[in-house]
Design a protein around this motif. Structure first.
Motif, short mmCIF file in Angstrom:
data_model
loop_
_atom_site.label_atom_id
_atom_site.label_comp_id
_atom_site.label_asym_id
_atom_site.label_seq_id
_atom_site.Cartn_x
_atom_site.Cartn_y
_atom_site.Cartn_z
N GLU A 155 43.35 78.31 -32.89
CA GLU A 155 44.38 77.30 -32.54
C GLU A 155 44.37 77.00 -30.87
OE1 GLU A 155 46.73 75.41 -34.19
OE2 GLU A 155 45.80 76.01 -36.23
N THR A 156 44.39 75.85 -30.42
CA THR A 156 44.62 75.50 -29.00
C THR A 156 46.17 74.74 -29.09
OG1 THR A 156 43.73 73.28 -29.52
CG2 THR A 156 42.47 75.25 -28.27
N SER A 157 46.84 74.37 -29.93
CA SER A 157 48.14 73.84 -30.04
C SER A 157 49.00 75.13 -30.30
CB SER A 157 48.09 72.75 -31.12
OG SER A 157 47.93 73.25 -32.67
N PRO A 158 50.19 74.71 -29.89
CA PRO A 158 51.34 75.86 -30.03
C PRO A 158 51.50 76.14 -31.75
CG PRO A 158 52.33 74.10 -28.62
CD PRO A 158 50.91 73.41 -29.25
N PHE A 159 51.76 77.45 -31.99
CA PHE A 159 52.12 78.05 -33.34
C PHE A 159 53.31 78.93 -33.13
CE2 PHE A 159 48.72 80.66 -31.34
CZ PHE A 159 49.32 81.78 -31.44
N GLN A 160 54.01 79.28 -34.30
CA GLN A 160 54.98 79.98 -34.20
C GLN A 160 54.77 81.54 -34.40
OE1 GLN A 160 57.27 78.42 -37.59
NE2 GLN A 160 58.63 77.47 -36.16
N LEU A 161 55.70 82.27 -33.85
CA LEU A 161 55.65 83.78 -34.13
C LEU A 161 56.77 84.11 -34.57
CD1 LEU A 161 53.96 85.24 -30.76
CD2 LEU A 161 52.80 84.75 -33.13
N TYR A 162 56.98 84.86 -35.59
CA TYR A 162 58.37 85.29 -36.43
C TYR A 162 58.51 86.66 -35.22
CZ TYR A 162 58.31 81.83 -39.91
OH TYR A 162 58.17 80.62 -40.38
N MET A 163 59.80 86.85 -34.84
CA MET A 163 59.84 88.18 -34.09
C MET A 163 61.11 88.77 -34.52
SD MET A 163 57.60 87.50 -31.76
CE MET A 163 57.58 88.66 -30.61
N ASP A 164 61.19 90.15 -34.17
CA ASP A 164 62.23 91.00 -34.26
C ASP A 164 62.55 91.83 -32.87
OD1 ASP A 164 63.93 92.50 -35.57
OD2 ASP A 164 62.97 93.46 -37.10
#
Length: 179
Positions: A155-164
Motif C-alpha cells: 500500500e502507498t495510500s493511507p490505511f487504518q490501524l485499530y489501536m489499543d
C-alpha cells in the motif's frame, strides 16, 4: 504621602489593566491520541476540541509547556502568542499552556483508529514498530503483524490501524487490527 497613595493607586490600576483583564485563554479538550498529519513532512499532531464551540484543531507545532499522554483526556487552558517574523514554513501563532484543568484516563476498553501510510511508521517486526514521532507500537498477535507487513509492502495510500492504549503508561501502543 498623598502622592505616594496616588502613585500606588495608579500602579494598582495599571496592573489590573495589564493582568486582571486578560481574556484568560481558550479551553480545549486534548484527545487521548494523536493524528497523523502533514506539516513540512509527515508527523503526528495533537488534536484539540474547543470547549466553547466544539471546533476541532490540529496542533502541528504542539503546545509549549504541555506534555501529551497517550490514553489521557486532558482539559487545558492555553493562550495564543503571535510569532513575529515566523519562518516561511512555520506558524504565525505559538500556543502556550496556561493551566492543566483536568486529566483523566480513558476507559480500559477504549480503542482508537489511526490512519497511516508507510511514511508514518518506522521499524520492522524484528526491530519493533514506532510512529514517526518515536511512539513505540507492538502487534497484539503475529497475525496482526503479518497483516501490517502486507499493507506496508503493498500500500502507498493511507490505511487504518485499530489501536489499543497500553495498560501501563509508557508501554507501546497496541496494534489490534489492520483491516
Amino acid at each position: 504621602m498623598k502622592r505616594w497613595m496616588r502613585a500606588l493607586g495608579l500602579l494598582a490600576l495599571g496592573a489590573a489593566g495589564l493582568f486582571g483583564c486578560q481574556d484568560g485563554g481558550e479551553e480545549y479538550l486534548v484527545s487521548p491520541f494523536k493524528a497523523t498529519c502533514e506539516g513540512v513532512g509527515p508527523q503526528t499532531c495533537l488534536i484539540g476540541i474547543r470547549e466553547d464551540t466544539g471546533e476541532g484543531t490540529l496542533f502541528y507545532e504542539g503546545i509549549e509547556g504541555f506534555t501529551f499522554r497517550w490514553g489521557m483526556l486532558q482539559t487545558i487552558r492555553l493562550s495564543k502568542v503571535e510569532v513575529k517574523d515566523p519562518p516561511e514554513d512555520g506558524s504565525s501563532v505559538r500556543y502556550v499552556l496556561e493551566e492543566l484543568i483536568e486529566s483523566k484516563p480513558v476507559p480500559e476498553e477504549a480503542i482508537f483508529t489511526l490512519m497511516v501510510n508507510r511514511n508514518y511508521l518506522k521499524g520492522t517486526r524484528t526491530s519493533g514498530y514506532s510512529l514517526i514521532d518515536g511512539t513505540p507500537m507492538t502487534c497484539a498477535s503475529s497475525a496482526v503483524c503479518d497483516a501490517l507487513e502486507q499493507k506496508l509492502g503493498s500500500e502507498t495510500s493511507p490505511f487504518q490501524l485499530y489501536m489499543d492504549y497500553p495498560v501501563v503508561e509508557g508501554d507501546p501502543l497496541i496494534i489490534t487490527g489492520v483491516p
